[in-house]
Scaffold this motif. Structure first.
Motif, PDB file in Angstrom:
ATOM      1  N   LEU A 171       0.516  -0.867   0.100  1.00  0.00           N
ATOM      2  CA  LEU A 171      -0.038  -0.447  -0.036  1.00  0.00           C
ATOM      3  C   LEU A 171       0.764   1.230  -0.182  1.00  0.00           C
ATOM      4  CD1 LEU A 171      -3.211   1.350   0.627  1.00  0.00           C
ATOM      5  CD2 LEU A 171      -2.834   1.313   2.539  1.00  0.00           C
ATOM      6  N   GLY A 172       1.735   1.383   0.280  1.00  0.00           N
ATOM      7  CA  GLY A 172       3.196   2.406   0.569  1.00  0.00           C
ATOM      8  C   GLY A 172       3.375   2.944  -1.007  1.00  0.00           C
ATOM      9  N   VAL A 173       3.531   1.858  -1.463  1.00  0.00           N
ATOM     10  CA  VAL A 173       4.101   1.931  -3.119  1.00  0.00           C
ATOM     11  C   VAL A 173       2.812   2.578  -3.568  1.00  0.00           C
ATOM     12  CG1 VAL A 173       4.182   1.171  -5.350  1.00  0.00           C
ATOM     13  CG2 VAL A 173       5.621   0.499  -3.129  1.00  0.00           C
ATOM     14  N   GLN A 174       1.605   2.557  -2.870  1.00  0.00           N
ATOM     15  CA  GLN A 174       0.272   2.948  -4.246  1.00  0.00           C
ATOM     16  C   GLN A 174      -0.072   4.116  -4.179  1.00  0.00           C
ATOM     17  OE1 GLN A 174      -3.229  -0.275  -3.956  1.00  0.00           O
ATOM     18  NE2 GLN A 174      -1.502  -2.066  -4.573  1.00  0.00           N
ATOM     19  N   ILE A 175      -0.159   4.182  -2.477  1.00  0.00           N
ATOM     20  CA  ILE A 175      -1.033   5.860  -1.944  1.00  0.00           C
ATOM     21  C   ILE A 175       0.258   6.708  -0.809  1.00  0.00           C
ATOM     22  CG2 ILE A 175      -2.673   4.932  -1.613  1.00  0.00           C
ATOM     23  CD1 ILE A 175      -2.930   4.716   1.078  1.00  0.00           C
ATOM     24  N   GLY A 176       1.789   5.880  -1.110  1.00  0.00           N
ATOM     25  CA  GLY A 176       2.317   6.353  -0.163  1.00  0.00           C
ATOM     26  C   GLY A 176       3.001   6.415   1.363  1.00  0.00           C
ATOM     27  N   GLU A 177       4.068   5.936   1.928  1.00  0.00           N
ATOM     28  CA  GLU A 177       4.305   5.566   2.412  1.00  0.00           C
ATOM     29  C   GLU A 177       3.142   6.475   4.041  1.00  0.00           C
ATOM     30  OE1 GLU A 177       8.082   4.111   5.752  1.00  0.00           O
ATOM     31  OE2 GLU A 177       7.835   5.565   4.918  1.00  0.00           O
ATOM     32  N   LYS A 178       3.652   7.366   4.144  1.00  0.00           N
ATOM     33  CA  LYS A 178       2.494   8.210   5.749  1.00  0.00           C
ATOM     34  C   LYS A 178       1.642   7.709   5.440  1.00  0.00           C
ATOM     35  CE  LYS A 178       6.370   9.954   7.746  1.00  0.00           C
ATOM     36  NZ  LYS A 178       7.649   9.283   6.747  1.00  0.00           N
ATOM     37  N   ARG A 179       0.864   8.149   3.927  1.00  0.00           N
ATOM     38  CA  ARG A 179      -1.042   7.991   3.930  1.00  0.00           C
ATOM     39  C   ARG A 179      -1.157   6.422   3.830  1.00  0.00           C
ATOM     40  NH1 ARG A 179      -4.737  11.427   4.268  1.00  0.00           N
ATOM     41  NH2 ARG A 179      -4.385  13.621   2.886  1.00  0.00           N
ATOM     42  N   ALA A 180      -0.546   5.496   4.369  1.00  0.00           N
ATOM     43  CA  ALA A 180      -0.197   3.681   4.234  1.00  0.00           C
ATOM     44  C   ALA A 180       0.022   3.307   5.470  1.00  0.00           C
ATOM     45  CB  ALA A 180       0.412   2.793   3.591  1.00  0.00           C
ATOM     46  N   LYS A 181       1.088   4.044   6.841  1.00  0.00           N
ATOM     47  CA  LYS A 181       1.070   4.300   8.003  1.00  0.00           C
ATOM     48  C   LYS A 181      -0.337   4.648   8.601  1.00  0.00           C
ATOM     49  CE  LYS A 181       5.290   3.735   8.257  1.00  0.00           C
ATOM     50  NZ  LYS A 181       6.869   3.720   8.577  1.00  0.00           N
TER      51      LYS A 181
ATOM     52  N   SER B 255     -13.985   7.413   2.446  1.00  0.00           N
ATOM     53  CA  SER B 255     -14.984   7.787   1.240  1.00  0.00           C
ATOM     54  C   SER B 255     -14.027   7.095  -0.119  1.00  0.00           C
ATOM     55  CB  SER B 255     -15.329   8.642   1.169  1.00  0.00           C
ATOM     56  OG  SER B 255     -14.784   9.808   0.893  1.00  0.00           O
ATOM     57  N   ALA B 256     -15.281   6.971  -1.129  1.00  0.00           N
ATOM     58  CA  ALA B 256     -14.926   6.466  -2.117  1.00  0.00           C
ATOM     59  C   ALA B 256     -14.032   7.227  -2.719  1.00  0.00           C
ATOM     60  CB  ALA B 256     -15.997   5.648  -2.676  1.00  0.00           C
ATOM     61  N   ALA B 257     -14.619   9.125  -2.280  1.00  0.00           N
ATOM     62  CA  ALA B 257     -13.257  10.336  -3.396  1.00  0.00           C
ATOM     63  C   ALA B 257     -12.410  10.100  -2.105  1.00  0.00           C
ATOM     64  CB  ALA B 257     -15.021  11.546  -2.600  1.00  0.00           C
ATOM     65  N   GLN B 258     -12.450  10.039  -1.351  1.00  0.00           N
ATOM     66  CA  GLN B 258     -11.424  10.243  -0.712  1.00  0.00           C
ATOM     67  C   GLN B 258     -10.258   8.364  -0.909  1.00  0.00           C
ATOM     68  OE1 GLN B 258     -12.768   9.896   3.367  1.00  0.00           O
ATOM     69  NE2 GLN B 258     -11.844  11.299   3.997  1.00  0.00           N
ATOM     70  N   ALA B 259     -10.160   7.458  -1.272  1.00  0.00           N
ATOM     71  CA  ALA B 259      -9.282   7.079  -1.685  1.00  0.00           C
ATOM     72  C   ALA B 259      -9.273   7.203  -3.385  1.00  0.00           C
ATOM     73  CB  ALA B 259     -10.989   5.641  -1.831  1.00  0.00           C
ATOM     74  N   LEU B 260     -10.011   7.311  -3.740  1.00  0.00           N
ATOM     75  CA  LEU B 260      -9.876   8.014  -5.368  1.00  0.00           C
ATOM     76  C   LEU B 260      -8.322   9.217  -5.435  1.00  0.00           C
ATOM     77  CD1 LEU B 260     -10.209   8.308  -8.639  1.00  0.00           C
ATOM     78  CD2 LEU B 260     -11.891  10.127  -8.476  1.00  0.00           C
ATOM     79  N   GLU B 261      -8.946   9.718  -4.296  1.00  0.00           N
ATOM     80  CA  GLU B 261      -7.654  11.234  -4.014  1.00  0.00           C
ATOM     81  C   GLU B 261      -6.338  10.490  -3.872  1.00  0.00           C
ATOM     82  OE1 GLU B 261      -6.770  15.161  -1.769  1.00  0.00           O
ATOM     83  OE2 GLU B 261      -8.482  13.998  -1.103  1.00  0.00           O
ATOM     84  N   LEU B 262      -7.135   9.826  -2.510  1.00  0.00           N
ATOM     85  CA  LEU B 262      -5.275   9.171  -2.603  1.00  0.00           C
ATOM     86  C   LEU B 262      -4.445   8.086  -3.606  1.00  0.00           C
ATOM     87  CD1 LEU B 262      -6.476   7.608   1.541  1.00  0.00           C
ATOM     88  CD2 LEU B 262      -4.820   9.294   1.049  1.00  0.00           C
ATOM     89  N   GLY B 263      -5.448   7.446  -4.476  1.00  0.00           N
ATOM     90  CA  GLY B 263      -4.759   6.678  -5.615  1.00  0.00           C
ATOM     91  C   GLY B 263      -5.278   4.815  -5.073  1.00  0.00           C
TER      92      GLY B 263
ATOM     93  N   VAL C 236      -7.826   4.048  -5.579  1.00  0.00           N
ATOM     94  CA  VAL C 236      -8.771   3.337  -6.851  1.00  0.00           C
ATOM     95  C   VAL C 236      -8.384   3.718  -7.748  1.00  0.00           C
ATOM     96  CG1 VAL C 236     -10.991   2.513  -5.429  1.00  0.00           C
ATOM     97  CG2 VAL C 236     -10.546   4.856  -6.229  1.00  0.00           C
ATOM     98  N   ASN C 237      -9.038   3.523  -9.050  1.00  0.00           N
ATOM     99  CA  ASN C 237      -9.056   4.543 -10.357  1.00  0.00           C
ATOM    100  C   ASN C 237     -10.211   5.517 -11.098  1.00  0.00           C
ATOM    101  OD1 ASN C 237      -7.750   1.638 -10.945  1.00  0.00           O
ATOM    102  ND2 ASN C 237      -6.441   2.959 -11.806  1.00  0.00           N
ATOM    103  N   ARG C 238     -11.316   4.772 -10.329  1.00  0.00           N
ATOM    104  CA  ARG C 238     -12.605   5.963 -10.563  1.00  0.00           C
ATOM    105  C   ARG C 238     -13.130   5.492  -9.683  1.00  0.00           C
ATOM    106  NH1 ARG C 238     -16.194   5.154 -16.028  1.00  0.00           N
ATOM    107  NH2 ARG C 238     -17.540   6.614 -15.886  1.00  0.00           N
ATOM    108  N   VAL C 239     -14.751   6.687  -9.395  1.00  0.00           N
ATOM    109  CA  VAL C 239     -15.539   6.772  -8.341  1.00  0.00           C
ATOM    110  C   VAL C 239     -16.833   6.914  -9.291  1.00  0.00           C
ATOM    111  CG1 VAL C 239     -16.499   7.381  -6.212  1.00  0.00           C
ATOM    112  CG2 VAL C 239     -14.177   7.341  -6.534  1.00  0.00           C
ATOM    113  N   VAL C 240     -17.476   6.395  -9.142  1.00  0.00           N
ATOM    114  CA  VAL C 240     -18.686   6.124 -10.113  1.00  0.00           C
ATOM    115  C   VAL C 240     -20.206   5.928  -9.277  1.00  0.00           C
ATOM    116  CG1 VAL C 240     -17.931   5.678 -11.869  1.00  0.00           C
ATOM    117  CG2 VAL C 240     -19.212   3.853 -11.228  1.00  0.00           C
ATOM    118  N   PRO C 241     -21.218   6.864  -9.415  1.00  0.00           N
ATOM    119  CA  PRO C 241     -22.760   6.623  -8.885  1.00  0.00           C
ATOM    120  C   PRO C 241     -22.946   5.166  -8.492  1.00  0.00           C
ATOM    121  CG  PRO C 241     -22.979   8.379 -10.212  1.00  0.00           C
ATOM    122  CD  PRO C 241     -21.490   7.438 -11.127  1.00  0.00           C
ATOM    123  N   ASP C 242     -23.828   4.814  -7.388  1.00  0.00           N
ATOM    124  CA  ASP C 242     -23.859   3.539  -7.297  1.00  0.00           C
ATOM    125  C   ASP C 242     -24.575   2.386  -8.727  1.00  0.00           C
ATOM    126  OD1 ASP C 242     -22.955   4.400  -4.860  1.00  0.00           O
ATOM    127  OD2 ASP C 242     -23.926   3.004  -3.245  1.00  0.00           O
TER     128      ASP C 242
END
Length: 260
Positions: free
Chosen positions: A148-158, A168-176, A178-184
């Motif tokens: 996960l540290g490779v995917q979103i950065g070490e500090k965020r992963a920790k 949230s899904a929006a936060q997950a997208l910002e972190l990297g 997930v690739n995309r967020v869409v309506p349910d």
């Protein structure tokens, strides 16, 4: 679906993709060793597809490993759960086709690590993400403390692995994560679009690209087995018992103070 309605894992061929659906709504699609092995078998049987999609029956994506019985754990059963988790994640990483997480609800603990293991991830707006280990008497050693540290950065992963916050899904997208967020109600269509895009590409060279991309996963592989070995040694510890019981009781855990 190609499996009986009572199956823990449903497998459906949808155009060029094999859809693997976790089907234990009674425990928010948390997996046990039998369920993890069923996912592995579904993956092994889907190599002729252009892509594989992993999702959950409505209500949850995956709540991770099943916590039933952890307050008084059986060592053999826990070893099976840990090994089953790693075998499932490895099967995703070594599958020759892109594996997509279609996150349609909470992805918690091992469910979040399932997203980490997948090559791509599309999330519904209502999806949530996060680790649960230190809160329930465990630790996320098969992805969230390393890859996960490779995917979103070490500090965020920790932050995610240590503090057990929910994102949230929006936060997950910002972190990297997930690739995309869409309506349910657009999740399946969005995944179908991604599969269609993949189907226009060379399976041979996609496999080469995927194998090459596993360098960080492979580098962290020894840490997975080391971490699981430490978890096995901690089976039955006061922290595990209190964390699991507090989770089942839906209360805040009262962990003992650290040793001197």
């Amino acid at each position: 679906m190609s499996d009986a309605p009572g199956s823990d894992v449903l497998v459906d061929q949808r155009g060029d993709a094999t859809w693997i659906t976790l089907n234990r709504p009674d425990r928010r699609n948390a997996y046990d060793p039998v369920m993890a092995e069923a996912v592995v078998e579904a993956l092994e049987g889907s190599t002729r597809s252009r892509a594989v999609v992993i999702t959950g029956v409505p209500g949850s994506f995956c709540a991770g490993g099943a916590l039933t019985g952890l307050a008084e754990p059986d060592v053999t059963a826990m070893r099976g759960l840990y090994r089953g988790s790693l075998r499932m994640f490895d099967a995703i990483r070594t599958h020759p086709r892109p594996v997509i997480a279609a996150v349609n609800g909470p992805a918690a603990g091992g469910g979040n690590e399932l997203v980490i293991a997948c090559d791509l991830a599309v999330a519904a707006e209502s999806a949530t993400f996060g680790q649960t280990g230190p809160r329930v008497g465990s630790a996320p050693v098969t992805g969230a403390t390393n890859v996960l540290g490779v995917q979103i950065g070490e500090k965020r992963a920790k932050e995610m692995a240590f503090l057990c916050r929910r994102y949230s899904a929006a936060q997950a997208l910002e972190l990297g994560l997930v690739n995309r967020v869409v309506p349910d109600d657009q999740l399946v269509a969005a995944v179908d679009e991604l599969v269609e895009e993949i189907s226009r590409l060379s399976p041979r060279y996609l496999e080469i690209a995927k194998v090459s991309s596993n360098v960080w996963w492979n580098a962290a592989r020894d840490s997975f087995t080391t971490g699981l070995g430490m978890l096995v040694q901690a089976i039955g510890s006061p922290d595990m018992a209190e964390g699991a019981q507090a989770f089942l009781d839906k209360r805040r855990p009262q962990f003992p103070p650290p040793d001197a």
